[in-house]
Design an enzyme around this catalytic site. Sequence first.
Site, PDB file in Angstrom:
ATOM      1  N   GLY A   1       0.615  -1.026   0.004  1.00 20.77           N
ATOM      2  CA  GLY A   1       0.028  -0.096   0.045  1.00 20.77           C
ATOM      3  C   GLY A   1       1.030   1.156   0.080  1.00 20.77           C
ATOM      4  O   GLY A   1       0.553   2.464  -0.424  1.00 20.77           O
TER       5      GLY A   1
ATOM      6  N   HIS B   1      28.718   2.770 -15.079  1.00 21.43           N
ATOM      7  CA  HIS B   1      27.431   2.128 -13.952  1.00 21.43           C
ATOM      8  C   HIS B   1      26.628   0.915 -14.833  1.00 21.43           C
ATOM      9  O   HIS B   1      26.789   0.727 -16.017  1.00 21.43           O
ATOM     10  CB  HIS B   1      26.613   3.178 -13.457  1.00 21.43           C
ATOM     11  CG  HIS B   1      25.724   2.851 -12.517  1.00 21.43           C
ATOM     12  ND1 HIS B   1      25.896   1.901 -11.435  1.00 21.43           N
ATOM     13  CD2 HIS B   1      24.664   3.379 -12.042  1.00 21.43           C
ATOM     14  CE1 HIS B   1      25.088   1.765 -10.523  1.00 21.43           C
ATOM     15  NE2 HIS B   1      24.049   2.745 -10.960  1.00 21.43           N
TER      16      HIS B   1
ATOM     17  N   ASP C   1      30.540   5.320  -3.163  1.00 21.49           N
ATOM     18  CA  ASP C   1      29.798   4.229  -3.256  1.00 21.49           C
ATOM     19  C   ASP C   1      30.079   2.872  -2.641  1.00 21.49           C
ATOM     20  O   ASP C   1      31.234   2.338  -2.808  1.00 21.49           O
ATOM     21  CB  ASP C   1      29.309   4.094  -4.584  1.00 21.49           C
ATOM     22  CG  ASP C   1      28.406   2.829  -5.163  1.00 21.49           C
ATOM     23  OD1 ASP C   1      27.890   2.277  -4.278  1.00 21.49           O
ATOM     24  OD2 ASP C   1      28.333   2.365  -6.213  1.00 21.49           O
TER      25      ASP C   1
ATOM     26  N   GLY D   1      25.994  -3.187 -11.510  1.00 22.43           N
ATOM     27  CA  GLY D   1      26.342  -1.955 -11.993  1.00 22.43           C
ATOM     28  C   GLY D   1      27.444  -1.255 -10.928  1.00 22.43           C
ATOM     29  O   GLY D   1      28.044  -0.196 -11.235  1.00 22.43           O
ATOM     30  N   HIS D   2      27.544  -1.824  -9.772  1.00 18.88           N
ATOM     31  CA  HIS D   2      28.368  -1.199  -8.782  1.00 18.88           C
ATOM     32  C   HIS D   2      29.676  -2.065  -8.591  1.00 18.88           C
ATOM     33  O   HIS D   2      29.818  -3.116  -8.760  1.00 18.88           O
ATOM     34  CB  HIS D   2      27.716  -1.306  -7.422  1.00 18.88           C
ATOM     35  CG  HIS D   2      26.389  -0.725  -7.423  1.00 18.88           C
ATOM     36  ND1 HIS D   2      26.253   0.728  -6.901  1.00 18.88           N
ATOM     37  CD2 HIS D   2      25.283  -1.240  -7.746  1.00 18.88           C
ATOM     38  CE1 HIS D   2      25.015   1.048  -7.159  1.00 18.88           C
ATOM     39  NE2 HIS D   2      24.176  -0.178  -7.608  1.00 18.88           N
TER      40      HIS D   2
ATOM     41  N   HIS E   1      26.158   4.989   0.409  1.00 17.59           N
ATOM     42  CA  HIS E   1      25.298   3.959  -0.221  1.00 17.59           C
ATOM     43  C   HIS E   1      25.533   2.478   0.075  1.00 17.59           C
ATOM     44  O   HIS E   1      26.316   1.743  -0.199  1.00 17.59           O
ATOM     45  CB  HIS E   1      25.767   3.930  -1.868  1.00 17.59           C
ATOM     46  CG  HIS E   1      25.503   5.454  -2.677  1.00 17.59           C
ATOM     47  ND1 HIS E   1      26.019   5.353  -4.019  1.00 17.59           N
ATOM     48  CD2 HIS E   1      25.083   6.357  -2.323  1.00 17.59           C
ATOM     49  CE1 HIS E   1      25.537   6.734  -4.262  1.00 17.59           C
ATOM     50  NE2 HIS E   1      25.206   7.358  -3.032  1.00 17.59           N
TER      51      HIS E   1
HETATM   52 ZN   LIG Z   1      22.030   3.764  -6.607  1.00 13.80          ZN
HETATM   53 ZN   LIG Z   2      22.523   3.460  -9.790  1.00 14.48          ZN
END
Ligand SMILES: [Zn+2]
Ligand SMILES: [Zn+2]
Length: 553
Positions: free
Chosen positions: A44, A140, A194, A366-367, A389
């Site tokens: 919800g 990325h 990151d 992608g990291h 992150h």
């Molecule tokens: Zn991100």
């Molecule tokens: Zn991203």
Amino acid sequence: MPPLELIPLGGLGEFGMNMMLVACGETAILVDAGVMFPEPELLGVDLIIPDLRQLQQYRIQALVLTHGHEDHIGAVPHVLPYIDGPIYGTKLTLALVEPKLGELNGGEPGKAAKARLVEVRPRDRVQVGSFDIEFLRVTHSMPDCVAVAIYTPAGVVLHTGDFKFDQTPLDAQPVDVHRLAQLGTEGVLVLLGDSTNVERKGVSGSERDVEDGFEEVFTSARGRIVIAMFASSLYRMQIVVDLADQFDRRVAFVGRGVIENSEIAKRLGYLRIPPGVQIRDSDIREFPSQDVVCICTGSQGEPQAALPRIAIDDHRHAKLDQDDVVVFSAREIPGNEKAIGRVMNHIAKRGADIVYEGIKHVHVSGHGSEEELKLMLSLVRPRYFVPIHGEYRQLARHARIAKTVSPGTEVVLAENGDVIRIDGEGARVADKVPAGRILIDGTRSGEVGDEVLRDRRHLAGDGLVVPVVAISRQSGTLEETPDVITRGFVVDARTEALLKEIPSLVAAAIEAASVEERTDPGLIKEKIRVDLQRFFRKRSGLRPLVLPVVMEI
Ligand SMILES: [Zn+2]
Ligand SMILES: [Zn+2]
């Protein structure tokens, strides 16, 4: 030197809703404004954004966006009122932001909001108050991503955004390693890095690494190929489109997210589809199954997305047969395992084959992994390092890695709401400000007619309604009369009458569903929620948050 303040409002100690306030002297900017998608228990609730109260304490002169993922741009419409200045981003990032600008007033983005979007390219520099901001290309899982170097009176702050070192990017736009190294030589005061993949050894690999896995799928598939991926996986889409062209299959995009994003990417030249290769989702049935590839949403088992509907044979255009193959080309976001597992069971019942990471190499992160994070640290050699992150254990691990790369770097471990102050006395967490989550409901549900946005005030106004339903695990029939619990929902003569109708409404919703839908708690919850919200809105104008609880007996 004037003190520099870094205040993470999201993304530190959790995944998603990344947002970092950078302030020095009279100037303050915000880097990224992301959302987080709720755990299944928060049914919800469509979106979670950071608590924005702290933004009122500053005159924020710009919003700077690193890339177009929802956990970096999803909250842009919500922070807009707090930003007194432009929104900087690359072409693709801004194209993905633009449709969001009208989200809060329920329509087209206003001219004024659009005029605030300022496109930048890698190596561009812009002046914001006493800051100079430079954009650096990084790689990325989608095109057009940047890191941001902020030249403040106190020194350079380098925010990596999300990144990995993809040495063979599909668009031939590699990380600007030269500039990163140069910055390192010139001196970087703080690196914000990151940490998403810090728990993985080695390197994450190139987006191209999935080409072989997909080629195997194309070579062996005898029926349709259905590929579920994140709507932002534009490189992945390109790989699939190219293979489809090569293997003489037509590509159909199925599901709102992939349709919208592929259109934007095509228009801007980030996705190239040879003439004749793409077909509309409504034309899928016109082609023999061995001639079709569907790129669809729903890799996380989200009940409203395309693949879970296709899996229970409840999609208008796409269906599954024996000989078809379904590829899950995305990571499993923690918390979604059960929903994904249920979708896989439905697919298996249709006789289709299932391919996922672990069976074939059909997904790449992608990291950057550990070695890539080390490379970033050794290129930049910052005086101070703040891992961003990630959950706390990941930030802590990234901190330890930083120490091994350069013992001279001082690490500051922080969480959302911490005020990191850097001045003549060093760097430390000096203060704590309000930070947390705000639940947003209704913006993504395609089934609700007039889409509603509700924040906490609204929730407090109209309250919470929890229908409790006991369903037979086998037949999906109601085992007992549904119960209704309310909190903060004003019960007067009128609303009491409404509440009395709920058990029969819930029973009717369950009866109208197919057996597969009824025996899938994720799907049936969504159906009950949508039905009841429509009921309250139509009959009373109230918009309580509806959170069905389904017990399987
Ligand atoms: Zn991100
Ligand atoms: Zn991203």
